[in-house]
Scaffold this motif. Structure first.
Motif, short mmCIF file in Angstrom:
data_model
loop_
_atom_site.label_atom_id
_atom_site.label_comp_id
_atom_site.label_asym_id
_atom_site.label_seq_id
_atom_site.Cartn_x
_atom_site.Cartn_y
_atom_site.Cartn_z
N ARG A 96 -57.16 -14.81 2.01
CA ARG A 96 -55.84 -14.18 2.11
C ARG A 96 -55.60 -13.26 0.93
O ARG A 96 -55.12 -12.14 1.08
N SER A 97 -55.95 -13.75 -0.26
CA SER A 97 -55.67 -12.91 -1.42
C SER A 97 -56.61 -11.71 -1.46
O SER A 97 -56.23 -10.64 -1.90
N THR B 253 -55.18 -8.74 0.38
CA THR B 253 -53.95 -8.08 -0.09
C THR B 253 -54.22 -7.11 -1.23
O THR B 253 -53.33 -6.83 -2.03
N LYS C 197 -55.00 -7.41 -8.19
CA LYS C 197 -54.73 -6.66 -6.95
C LYS C 197 -55.13 -5.19 -7.05
O LYS C 197 -55.34 -4.52 -6.06
N ASP D 214 -42.54 -11.02 -2.20
CA ASP D 214 -43.94 -11.07 -1.78
C ASP D 214 -44.06 -11.74 -0.42
O ASP D 214 -43.06 -12.20 0.14
N GLY D 215 -45.27 -11.79 0.10
CA GLY D 215 -45.48 -12.31 1.44
C GLY D 215 -45.06 -13.76 1.61
O GLY D 215 -44.49 -14.15 2.62
N MET E 92 -48.25 -3.26 1.24
CA MET E 92 -49.13 -3.95 0.32
C MET E 92 -48.34 -4.78 -0.67
O MET E 92 -47.59 -4.25 -1.47
N ASN F 85 -49.92 -9.18 3.64
CA ASN F 85 -49.48 -7.79 3.75
C ASN F 85 -48.42 -7.63 4.84
O ASN F 85 -48.16 -8.55 5.62
#
Lengths: 384, 517, 133
Positions: free
Chosen positions: B89-90, B93, B190, C33-34, C54, C59
């Motif tokens: 998941r990370s 992103t 990120k 955030d998500g 993003m 996302n």
């Protein structure tokens, strides 16, 4: 006492000079190393202290600035009432608060405004700009422009362009010839965005290559600046000798779908540089240049692999349907995997009655690996 | 050393040998320390250059640009069932507009694959690809039916007993022109993709010149590229051990609390901030770490990709890529970014740590012997004249020289020939010098970004420099020599999977605990 | 008026949109955030969700996809608001079921008009909602 110390040092030196050379070196280095370590610790502490102070300041002043901008700009009563932005007035008392006299506060204020401008255009964006001007912040930016340090100059140029403040040609043009590539790029970007007369003049004169990152920045400026007059980029495709400029123009031609540039771009198909030819073919593909298809098929066999693949891709997007046979034979008989893959994709992208029938036909007549390629290309879950 | 002369009155042979050894070691040691000092200066220059250049650029510009090059993120996973979901998941992103994430399930024996299939709504797709790099057979390839996960590709392959093999499979599947190699259990920043692709895009001067006459086959004049093509880029790694991590996202950075990983953090910072950044200045970066590196796919594939038999597959591949460029008379650059973009789990037990370091030692010895033709070969430019000689002299030989030096000292002590005052001065010299170098590296690190929040954390890490020569350094030396020994005796390696398991188990437990708490 | 959830990882933008929408008379909740977004979506009902693309944890496309695959939340209006200009991503957002796409820098006035339109469409009948795939 002073004398004692001198004596002691002198004795120490006498002792020292009697030692073997390598021990002398070692002793000298011990002293150097200890000093350097102490200085390094000092520097670490100092560095942290400075950033601590800065953080404290930002933590204190940040919300104050944000609130002011919110009050004065975002929630301005006169927004959305069809009043021209120039006539909207701010609350002078709030703007003249003595907090905004401090240089570091002004710098943070400028940075915050730039941040807001990145998120808002239209009326709010214009009002942000007016706030910047009314608070005389452009003076701060212009002062920075006079700095001797190039990174400060860049900062100034970026702030001014973000705020859409005109910099005179006399100031900006010398910077576009700076020996420092970063400053040169920033100045060039500013010139393109702010120059009212000929924003694309530097395309004619630039001899240095335009790096991919510079292209990225320029592309953004060209495509987002409001009143920029978009020229016919084929001009530089035909006449510029700077390859990076030409390939950048190809991207712009594709972006603006300048159909009139097709003949100029087709000229590049005769260029000797095959990377360059590939760029031109890709551009023709994006323009869906029907007229170029014939020629591409004709030169196909003499091209290196990267150009052949680009041609197949371009034929997929042109999709005239006239050369399905050609694509079919490439798919069936090429020994190269990438060619077969791209040929299959080109056929499928036609998406006509004929092409669909051809795909079915190919599916039946070909061997396993090719069938897999077709299935791969047909699968909507797979993009490439 | 006068004592020595008096003692060896009888045997001139031993006299000469002893004297020769001592002066060689002295010259060797001094030159090594000088090299460190030089590196420190070079790295400072290169870090400041980077910081200045990048303080003024808005990196987010690439996020909105249609001109952003595509990047394939390749992350092998072996028995990572507990953390796989949050880590993938990370990875999905990243702050970047055009990328794909390829998870290579390297024949896991746990539920890694099942979990992925369930969570990301994966289905088996018929995927056509060309096997450009050697790897164990790929069983199936999965894509998500949910368009929100369209960037994800999961490859299920037969276990190849090495990260290299799994990475190769991922590269075979990848569809973009650059790839990022990492581990699924690494925590990445990120902005990693932006930071690492940028060096590829702003390397100075691109000039192309024509050579020779038109080629008879194609009718065109072939061209020679006269610019430095960036073939790889890397960034600093740190220890994740005591950091706060939430579902694959870095919340707060801390130096490890336990001694062993804490030493490693210090060592990593020194190796990257002082070593790699220094070499970056003169374009002689020896290696891009396996934990995090971005590569030009065309060159990596042409150079043959990762070698699954190598014990130092990352340096091995970089070496082959550089050699490939040199063999084809093309200019290249390997760039380093002085920012920490990746946090990885450092071994916490001596056993796992020892295995890792022995492997590294063995890998280095292997690379030096496989690529021995490069050493001092002027045809390979900096690679042959700087990178390899340095690695050979000061990295490969250092533990050996040190080890024999210690033996020699012991011999002197036992036989009572030692000149204690001089010996102590020399030891203090080496000690203070090494503390200085490490402290400088930590200072350089402070110049880039304030990773640690508190004074205590920073100073606490700095103080490790004083302990290192007594505790950590002897360990590294010992394990490196053990690795060389394994290399020379060619002992069968049984640790391909075991080692990965060892790494995998710890973060699993830890992160699981963190996730539940 | 209406309940709006704003999901955005840039603090400045988040606060700015919140303030503007509140001034317009909406009830606004925010998520940075998500992860926070999913929590907020589970706990409350919204008429409109404005999301960035993003951000950490998940996302924006995932947010859209979750909303559209949940029968009770299918009707929620979704506006994607991002600086991403890449055509594929925008199409992807629409395919997943986003109602609108605003590219940053945005115009505040435009955002409000689009929200109003979305709300009007929604109240003019559930038919519209079911028409969407």
């Amino acid at each position: 006492m002073w004398r004692d110390l001198v004596d002691l040092l002198f004795q120490a030196y006498e002792q020292f000079s009697l030692l073997p050379l390598f021990i002398e070196i070692a002793l000298a280095f011990i002293v150097i190393a200890i000093l350097a370590t102490i200085i390094a610790y000092g520097a670490i502490m100092y560095k942290r202290y400075k950033s601590y102070v800065h953080e404290k300041r930002v933590a204190f002043i940040g919300p104050v600035i944000e609130e002011m901008i919110t009050e004065q700009v975002l929630l301005n009563e006169n927004l959305g009432r069809d009043i021209p932005t120039e006539e909207i007035e701010f609350d002078q008392a709030a703007l003249n608060d003595k907090v905004y006299k401090k240089p570091f506060v002004r710098q943070i204020l400028i940075e915050t405004l730039v941040q807001y401008r990145k998120n808002f255009r239209g009326e709010v964006g214009d009002l942000l700009r007016k706030l910047y001007i009314d608070m005389d912040l452009q003076k701060d930016s212009f002062n920075k422009l006079k700095s001797l340090r190039w990174e400060k100059k860049i900062k100034a140029v970026v702030e001014l362009t973000q705020m859409d403040i005109t910099i005179s040609d006399v100031t900006i043009l010398p910077l576009t010839n700076s020996t420092n590539p970063s400053l040169r790029a920033a100045a060039r970007n500013a010139y393109v965005q702010l120059s009212k007369n000929e924003p694309f003049k530097f395309f004619d004169i630039a001899t240095e290559p335009l790096l991919p990152w510079d292209q990225l920045e320029l592309f953004k400026i060209i495509t987002t600046t409001k009143d920029i007059a978009i020229p016919n980029f084929s001009r530089w495709v035909s006449y510029s000798t700077n390859k990076s400029i030409v390939s950048f123009c190809l991207k712009l031609i594709a972006h603006y779908d300048q159909q009139s540039a097709i003949p100029a771009v087709m000229e590049l198909l005769n260029n000797k540089d095959h990377y360059f030819r590939a760029d031109a073919i890709a551009c023709l593909g994006k323009l869906s240049a029907d007229a170029a298809e014939e020629k591409m098929v004709k030169i196909y066999n003499h091209q290196p692999l990267n150009c052949q693949i680009e041609i197949l891709k371009a034929m997929g997007s042109i999709a005239s349907g006239r050369h399905l046979e050609f694509l079919k034979s490439e798919f069936l008989y090429s020994s190269n995997f990438d060619i077969r893959m791209n040929a299959a994709r080109a056929i499928i992208r036609h998406n006509t009655q004929n092409s669909r029938m051809l795909v079915e036909e190919l599916m039946e007549m070909t061997y396993e690996e090719n069938q897999l390629i077709i299935k791969h290309c047909l699968n909507p879950l797979i993009k490439y | 050393m006068g004592v020595l002369y008096h003692f060896f009155t009888g045997g001139t042979f031993w006299d000469t040998i002893g004297g020769f050894y001592q002066s060689t070691v002295f010259i060797y040691g001094t030159s090594l320390l000088m090299a460190y000092a030089l590196l420190a200066i070079m790295s400072l220059t290169s870090i400041q250059r980077y910081m200045k250049k990048n303080s003024t650029t808005d990196i987010n510009i690439i996020v909105e640009s249609p001109l952003a090059p595509g990047i394939s993120v390749v992350a092998p996973a072996y028995n990572e069932g507990v953390t796989i979901i949050s880590n993938v998941r990370s990875l999905l992103t990243f702050n970047y507009p055009k990328f794909e994430v390829i998870i290579v399930n390297d024949g896991s024996t746990d539920d890694t694959l099942e979990k992925l299939i369930d969570e990301f709504e994966l289905v088996h797709v018929e995927y056509a690809f060309r096997e450009r790099l050697n790897c164990e057979p790929i069983k199936r390839i999965f894509k998500s039916t949910n368009r929100a996960y369209e960037k994800l590709v999961v490859v299920d392959k037969v276990n190849g007993k090495s990260k290299a093999d799994a990475s190769n499979a991922g590269i075979n599947i990848s569809s973009y022109e650059y790839f990022l190699c990492t581990d699924v259990d690494c925590i990445l920043d990120k902005d990693t993709l932006i930071r690492l692709i940028k060096p590829f895009m702003d390397e100075e001067t691109t000039k192309v010149k024509e050579v020779g006459k038109p080629c008879e086959e194609c009718g065109y004049v072939h061209i020679e590229e006269d610019y430095r093509r960036v073939i790889a880029s890397g960034a600093t790694l740190r220890m994740v051990n005591s950091c706060d991590v939430d579902e694959g996202l870095m919340i707060r950075v801390r130096p490890p609390r336990r001694l062993l990983p804490r030493f490693q953090e210090m060592e990593y910072i020194r190796a990257y901030m002082l070593g790699k950044m220094g070499w970056d200045l003169i374009n002689a970066v020896p290696n891009v770490s396996g934990g995090l590196g971005m590569f030009d796919k065309e060159i990596a594939v042409k150079a043959g990709g990762y070698d699954s038999k190598s014990f130092g597959e990352d340096m091995d591949m970089i070496t082959r890529m550089c050699a490939f460029m040199k063999d084809n008379k093309r200019k290249y650059a390997v760039k380093y970014v002085p920012l920490t973009l990746c946090w990885t789990e450092g071994p916490t037990t001596l056993k796992v740590f020892g295995r890792q370091r022995s492997r590294w030692g063995r890998g280095l010895a292997q690379i030096m012997s496989i690529h021995r033709k490069i050493i001092l070969n002027p045809r390979y430019g900096r690679l042959g004249l700087i990178v390899f000689p340095y690695a050979f002299l000061y990295e490969l030989l250092a533990p050996v020289v040190e080890f024999t030096g210690v033996l020699f000292y012991i011999y002197l002590i036992v036989t009572g020939q030692i000149n204690w005052p001089f010996a102590i001065i020399l030891i203090v010299f080496v000690y203070t010098y090494s503390v200085m170098i490490t402290t400088l590296a930590l200072l350089w690190d402070q110049l880039t970004f304030k990773y640690y929040k508190t004074w205590g954390e920073t100073i606490g890490l700095c103080l490790m420099a004083f302990l290192e020569p007594f505790i950590y350094h002897p360990l590294i030396m010992f394990f490196a020599i053990k690795g060389y020994f394994n290399f020379v005796t060619g002992r069968k390696h049984v640790w391909g999977n075991m080692q990965r398991q060892g790494f995998g188990m710890q973060p699993t437990k830890k992160k699981a605990a963190a996730a539940t708490s | 008026m209406s309940n709006i959830l704003v999901i955005e990882d840039d603090d400045i933008m988040l606060k700015a949109i919140r303030n503007i929408l509140r001034k317009d008379g909406h009830e606004v909740l925010t998520a940075k955030d998500g992860k926070e977004a999913f929590e907020r979506l589970d706990n409350d009902e919204y008429d409109v969700v404005i999301t960035d693309l993003m951000m950490p944890y998940a996302n924006g496309l995932e947010v859209v996809s979750r909303l559209r695959s949940n029968p009770t939340k299918r009707h929620v209006g979704v506006i994607v608001c991002s600086s991403v200009g890449n055509e594929e991503t925008i199409t992807e957002a629409f395919r997943l079921g986003a109602d609108d796409y605003l590219k940053k820098p945005i115009m505040a006035g435009e955002l409000m008009i689009r929200i109003r339109k979305l709300l009007a469409n929604r109240s003019s009948g559930a038919k519209l909602v079911t028409k969407k795939k």
